[in-house]
Design an enzyme around this catalytic site. Structure first.
Site, PDB file in Angstrom:
ATOM      1  N   HIS A 103       0.852  -1.197   0.000  1.00  0.00           N
ATOM      2  CA  HIS A 103       0.000   0.000   0.000  1.00  0.00           C
ATOM      3  C   HIS A 103       0.889   1.249   0.000  1.00  0.00           C
ATOM      4  O   HIS A 103       1.922   1.285   0.674  1.00  0.00           O
ATOM      5  CB  HIS A 103      -0.929  -0.001   1.224  1.00  0.00           C
ATOM      6  N   GLU A 172      -3.372   1.572  -7.765  1.00  0.00           N
ATOM      7  CA  GLU A 172      -3.748   2.718  -6.929  1.00  0.00           C
ATOM      8  C   GLU A 172      -2.748   3.846  -7.145  1.00  0.00           C
ATOM      9  O   GLU A 172      -1.716   3.911  -6.445  1.00  0.00           O
ATOM     10  CB  GLU A 172      -3.702   2.326  -5.448  1.00  0.00           C
TER      11      GLU A 172
END
Ligand code: PEP
Length: 258
Positions: A103, A172
């Site tokens: 992430h 992302e």
């Protein structure tokens, strides 16, 4: 629309187990009443401290069979002296099935390198958990596709085609993550272009056959209005939702629109 993954990354929210219970009770009630006939694979990723409680709620409520549990991180090692870390075997005992890795908040705020992400990814697979691998460029500049290609090569280095096919990959772009100043969502068309770049690296460099490519998700400022635009594309298998996943009314709208 086919079955889509909706991943709720709660990050460091909510602040208490009471709020977490309230959020899940709301999702449970509205999922049963309002999203009938919708096929989703719902994955809830709470902070570590709520995993045990959320695990019990997911297995004893009507969410059982409708939502799976995910963790937001994993230790590099399964056993030993690793102060502050939570291992794969510990996660499995709590019925965790998925683990987010790579992430951008861990890469850029905490300093996890591609090498660490790669090792964690291997640990997740060795524990027979499903990695949700986040990748994405920090800036949309002239070199962003090159950056993305290098990040993919480093993230998946040394993994077999078979292992890569077991992952979920979430594209992302960092500039699109809602907590970043000035963030705005990517468009579905441009997210798809980036997903094609990732797929090219996986097929050309990592030798995956096209039919074995893993599912690709989009994440970055997904909300009740734009979720359906991403999810309507066949090539986008789901969305990873951060901020909006703890805003209960909005999250239900995302599920309704998926
Ligand atoms: C995320 O944290 O992965 C994310 C996509 O956040 P947000 O939806 O808030 O942009």
């Amino acid at each position: 629309m086919t079955n889509k993954y909706i991943v709720a990354n709660w990050k460091m929210s909510p602040t208490s187990i009471a709020e977490a219970e309230d959020l899940l009770a709301y999702i449970d009630e509205h999922l049963q009443n309002e999203t009938e006939n919708k096929e989703h694979s719902l994955i809830i990723c709470p902070p570590f401290v709520f995993l045990d409680d959320v695990s019990k709620i997911l297995s004893t409520s009507r969410l059982s069979g409708q939502a799976e549990l995910g963790a937001q991180d994993i230790a590099l090692a399964d056993f030993g002296a690793w102060t502050g870390e939570i291992s794969g075997p510990m996660l499995k005992r709590l019925n965790v099935k998925y683990v987010i890795v790579g992430h951008s908040e861990r890469r850029w705020k905490i300093g996890e390198s591609d090498e660490v992400v790669n090792k964690k990814l291997k640990t997740i697979l060795a524990n027979e958990l499903t990695p949700i691998v986040c990748v994405g460029e920090r800036e949309r500049n002239n070199n962003f596709q090159e950056f993305l290609k290098n990040q993919i090569k480093a993230t998946f280095a040394g993994l077999s085609a078979d292992d890569i096919s077991k992952c979920l990959i979430a594209y992302e772009p960092v500039w699109a993550i809602s907590s970043n100043p000035g963030a705005y969502p990517d468009t579905p068309e441009s997210a798809l272009e980036s997903i094609f770049v990732i797929q090219e690296v996986l097929t050309v460099n990592c030798k995956l056959e096209t039919r074995n490519l893993p599912p690709f998700l989009y994440g970055g400022s997904v909300n009740a209005t734009n979720a359906k635009d991403f999810l309507s594309l066949n090539e986008i298998a789901g969305v990873l939702v951060g901020g909006a996943s703890v805003r209960k009314e909005e999250f239900i709208q995302i599920l309704k629109n998926s």
